[in-house]
Design a protein around this motif. Structure first.
Motif, PDB file in Angstrom:
ATOM      1  N   VAL A 192       0.853  -1.189   0.000  1.00 53.74           N
ATOM      2  CA  VAL A 192       0.000   0.000   0.000  1.00 53.74           C
ATOM      3  C   VAL A 192       0.892   1.244   0.000  1.00 53.74           C
ATOM      4  N   VAL A 193       0.562   2.203  -0.837  1.00 56.22           N
ATOM      5  CA  VAL A 193       1.276   3.472  -0.818  1.00 56.22           C
ATOM      6  C   VAL A 193       1.074   4.125   0.552  1.00 56.22           C
ATOM      7  N   GLY A 194       2.158   4.464   1.204  1.00 54.79           N
ATOM      8  CA  GLY A 194       2.053   5.049   2.531  1.00 54.79           C
ATOM      9  C   GLY A 194       2.298   4.066   3.648  1.00 54.79           C
ATOM     10  N   GLY A 195       2.392   2.770   3.313  1.00 57.82           N
ATOM     11  CA  GLY A 195       2.733   1.780   4.325  1.00 57.82           C
ATOM     12  C   GLY A 195       1.721   0.661   4.459  1.00 57.82           C
ATOM     13  N   GLY A 196       2.240  -0.518   4.749  1.00 57.17           N
ATOM     14  CA  GLY A 196       1.386  -1.671   5.006  1.00 57.17           C
ATOM     15  C   GLY A 196       1.064  -2.480   3.761  1.00 57.17           C
ATOM     16  N   PHE A 197       0.211  -3.487   3.962  1.00 57.11           N
ATOM     17  CA  PHE A 197      -0.158  -4.422   2.898  1.00 57.11           C
ATOM     18  C   PHE A 197      -1.650  -4.686   2.973  1.00 57.11           C
ATOM     19  N   TYR A 198      -2.193  -5.223   1.896  1.00 61.50           N
ATOM     20  CA  TYR A 198      -3.625  -5.513   1.841  1.00 61.50           C
ATOM     21  C   TYR A 198      -3.844  -6.861   1.178  1.00 61.50           C
ATOM     22  N   TYR A 199      -5.064  -7.380   1.293  1.00 61.89           N
ATOM     23  CA  TYR A 199      -5.502  -8.545   0.543  1.00 61.89           C
ATOM     24  C   TYR A 199      -6.506  -8.106  -0.509  1.00 61.89           C
ATOM     25  N   LEU A 200      -6.605  -8.904  -1.561  1.00 62.02           N
ATOM     26  CA  LEU A 200      -7.423  -8.553  -2.713  1.00 62.02           C
ATOM     27  C   LEU A 200      -8.909  -8.436  -2.368  1.00 62.02           C
ATOM     28  N   ASP A 201      -9.308  -8.915  -1.208  1.00 63.95           N
ATOM     29  CA  ASP A 201     -10.700  -8.813  -0.760  1.00 63.95           C
ATOM     30  C   ASP A 201     -11.189  -7.369  -0.762  1.00 63.95           C
ATOM     31  N   GLN A 202     -10.265  -6.420  -0.620  1.00 59.85           N
ATOM     32  CA  GLN A 202     -10.666  -5.010  -0.641  1.00 59.85           C
ATOM     33  C   GLN A 202     -11.272  -4.610  -1.973  1.00 59.85           C
ATOM     34  N   LYS A 203     -10.923  -5.346  -3.014  1.00 65.54           N
ATOM     35  CA  LYS A 203     -11.376  -4.993  -4.356  1.00 65.54           C
ATOM     36  C   LYS A 203     -12.547  -5.838  -4.817  1.00 65.54           C
ATOM     37  N   GLU A 204     -12.507  -7.140  -4.496  1.00 66.88           N
ATOM     38  CA  GLU A 204     -13.531  -8.061  -5.004  1.00 66.88           C
ATOM     39  C   GLU A 204     -13.607  -9.298  -4.114  1.00 66.88           C
ATOM     40  N   ASN A 205     -14.617 -10.114  -4.369  1.00 67.21           N
ATOM     41  CA  ASN A 205     -14.857 -11.287  -3.524  1.00 67.21           C
ATOM     42  C   ASN A 205     -13.971 -12.475  -3.900  1.00 67.21           C
ATOM     43  N   THR A 206     -12.685 -12.256  -3.876  1.00 65.86           N
ATOM     44  CA  THR A 206     -11.766 -13.353  -4.136  1.00 65.86           C
ATOM     45  C   THR A 206     -11.416 -14.098  -2.858  1.00 65.86           C
ATOM     46  N   TRP A 207     -11.607 -13.446  -1.716  1.00 59.96           N
ATOM     47  CA  TRP A 207     -11.339 -14.002  -0.388  1.00 59.96           C
ATOM     48  C   TRP A 207      -9.903 -14.504  -0.261  1.00 59.96           C
ATOM     49  N   GLU A 208      -9.003 -13.636  -0.719  1.00 61.36           N
ATOM     50  CA  GLU A 208      -7.583 -13.921  -0.593  1.00 61.36           C
ATOM     51  C   GLU A 208      -7.153 -14.019   0.868  1.00 61.36           C
ATOM     52  N   SER A 209      -7.860 -13.326   1.732  1.00 65.00           N
ATOM     53  CA  SER A 209      -7.543 -13.365   3.165  1.00 65.00           C
ATOM     54  C   SER A 209      -7.880 -14.708   3.787  1.00 65.00           C
TER      55      SER A 209
END
Length: 437
Positions: A192-209
């Motif tokens: 993530v720009v500014g720090g940290g990481f995310y999972y693709l769940d933020q964008k769509e229902n892939t349930w990467e988390s």
């Protein structure tokens, strides 16, 4: 005709189309009895170690279930592989966080088997560094997975467990090479720009988390933002990369620096002092939008929390009977939260997450808290086993019947005969280490 044993699957490398009986509506596939027998027998011996008497029949059944889930080598797997269990998608699925739980369950009884599951998993790593999540096979034995989607990289913990049991430090060389590539994938694809990481769940229902339909993504952030679980999991990777490098006498300072920076980010940017809990970055400025989902415990599990932060998470939340310490802990959403419901990751208890919560308690010196969590979870799991004769994918947090819980419309009930979320041998061992008698 569907059978529970497949005598035709005796030769490594031979893969009969009948193995995928689940895909054509028949009974779930089961592994090679000869390949699974040594694992089963070793776990049956472990089941006789000191535990609460009511747990022993359940552990014996789990040993049999592990034995039924070992298949011959196939595709890029050089070793016999263990599936998530007969009860999930036809019984022929490999990988994801489930495989880490399986390895942690069997590593004391069968360390070489645990090591070989790690080698099978790493063998599928893509050139870009992604390690596949769920791997499935068609009737011809061809594997498939989603080549754009990662999953929580908890596998490094099971690698540590294997080395602890075996003393095979050299194996870390294989693991470190894969780990460095996987870190590169996360830094390229999920930073993530500014720090940290995310999972693709933020964008769509892939349930990467791995948390399908979890409450945190009912309302998604407008732009990519740091997710508490993803940040904690990447801290885990950095910390392991640093520690493994030191053990192998390789440069470790850069990994240690990245771990320290991410730990500071988590402690300062994802912590709410008022509520004493960790949240996703997009919720830090919106207290009214926050909900108590169990993922806020991950900084404690991986050691990224301060001592004071961990104390509050454990005492005010994990051990709170109005929140996560349900009759069958841990509830995946706090009992007091308005979004709590008896469906999937929106409330029900998953024994694997109880195990991770207990490990977090131990990490911060709270063995008695870990023992309480594990005892309560195993007591109810044993009670449900006595009633139903199986272990379930997830459990009723209030001690009710698992089969009354909701899952997904396509299969609206927890799966039976499920290994991947039931590291019951690992839980019993941790219980003993925490003074359980």
């Amino acid at each position: 005709m569907c059978r529970r044993e497949f005598g035709g699957l005796r030769r490594p490398g031979v893969f009969a189309a009948a193995i995928l009986v689940g895909a054509i509506g028949c009974r779930a596939a089961e592994g090679d009895p000869k390949l699974g027998a040594p694992l089963r027998d070793a776990l049956l011996r472990e089941a006789e170690l000191p535990v609460q008497p009511a747990w022993r029949p359940m552990l014996r059944f789990l040993a049999e279930l592990h034995g039924r889930s070992v298949f011959p080598p196939i595709a890029h797997f050089k070793y016999p592989f263990e599936s998530i269990g007969p009860g999930y998608q036809g019984g022929m699925v490999f990988g994801h966080i489930d495989l880490t739980h399986i390895r942690l369950d069997v590593v004391r009884a069968a360390p070489e088997h645990a090591r070989n599951q790690l080698r099978n998993e790493i063998a599928g790593q893509q050139e870009d560094g992604l390690i596949p999540g769920i791997i499935q096979f068609n009737a011809a034995g061809k594997p498939s997975w989603k080549n754009f989607k990662g999953f929580p990289p908890l596998w490094v913990v099971s690698a540590d467990a294997y080395v602890e049991v075996s003393g095979d430090t050299a194996f870390l060389g294989e693991c470190l090479a894969a780990l460095e590539k996987q870190i590169g994938w996360f830094e390229t694809k999920r930073a993530v720009v500014g720090g940290g990481f995310y999972y693709l769940d933020q964008k769509e229902n892939t349930w990467e988390s791995g948390m399908d339909e979890g409450i945190r993504y009912d309302e998604r952030p407008a732009t990519r933002a740091a997710a508490v679980d993803a940040c904690a999991h990447l801290y885990l990777l950095y910390e392991h990369a640093a520690r493994w490098s030191e053990r192998l006498r390789r440069p470790a300072a850069a990994w240690g620096a990245r771990a320290a920076a991410l730990r500071s980010f988590i402690q300062q940017r994802l912590w709410d002092e008022k509520s004493g809990f960790f949240y996703d970055a997009w919720l830090m400025d919106s207290p009214g939008a926050r909900h108590l989902a169990f993922e806020g415990m991950w900084p404690v599990v991986v050691g990224a929390a301060t001592e004071a932060q961990a104390k509050r998470v454990i005492e005010e939340h994990l051990l709170n009977p109005r929140e996560f310490f349900a009759p069958h802990p841990i509830a995946t959403v706090a009992l007091s939260d308005p979004k709590f419901e008896l469906r999937m990751w929106r409330g029900p208890a998953w024994n694997c997450m109880t195990y991770w919560a207990a490990r977090g308690c131990v990490r911060y010196g709270r063995k008695e808290a870990a023992r309480r969590l594990i005892e309560a979870a195993l007591d109810d799991t044993a009670k449900q086993f006595e009633r139903t004769g199986t272990v379930w994918e997830f459990y009723h947090p209030l001690g009710g019947e698992p089969e009354t819980l909701k899952r997904k419309p396509a299969r609206n009930q927890p799966c039976r005969d499920y290994l991947g979320h039931n590291p019951l041998f690992a839980m019993a061992e941790l219980w003993r280490r925490c003074g359980g008698r």
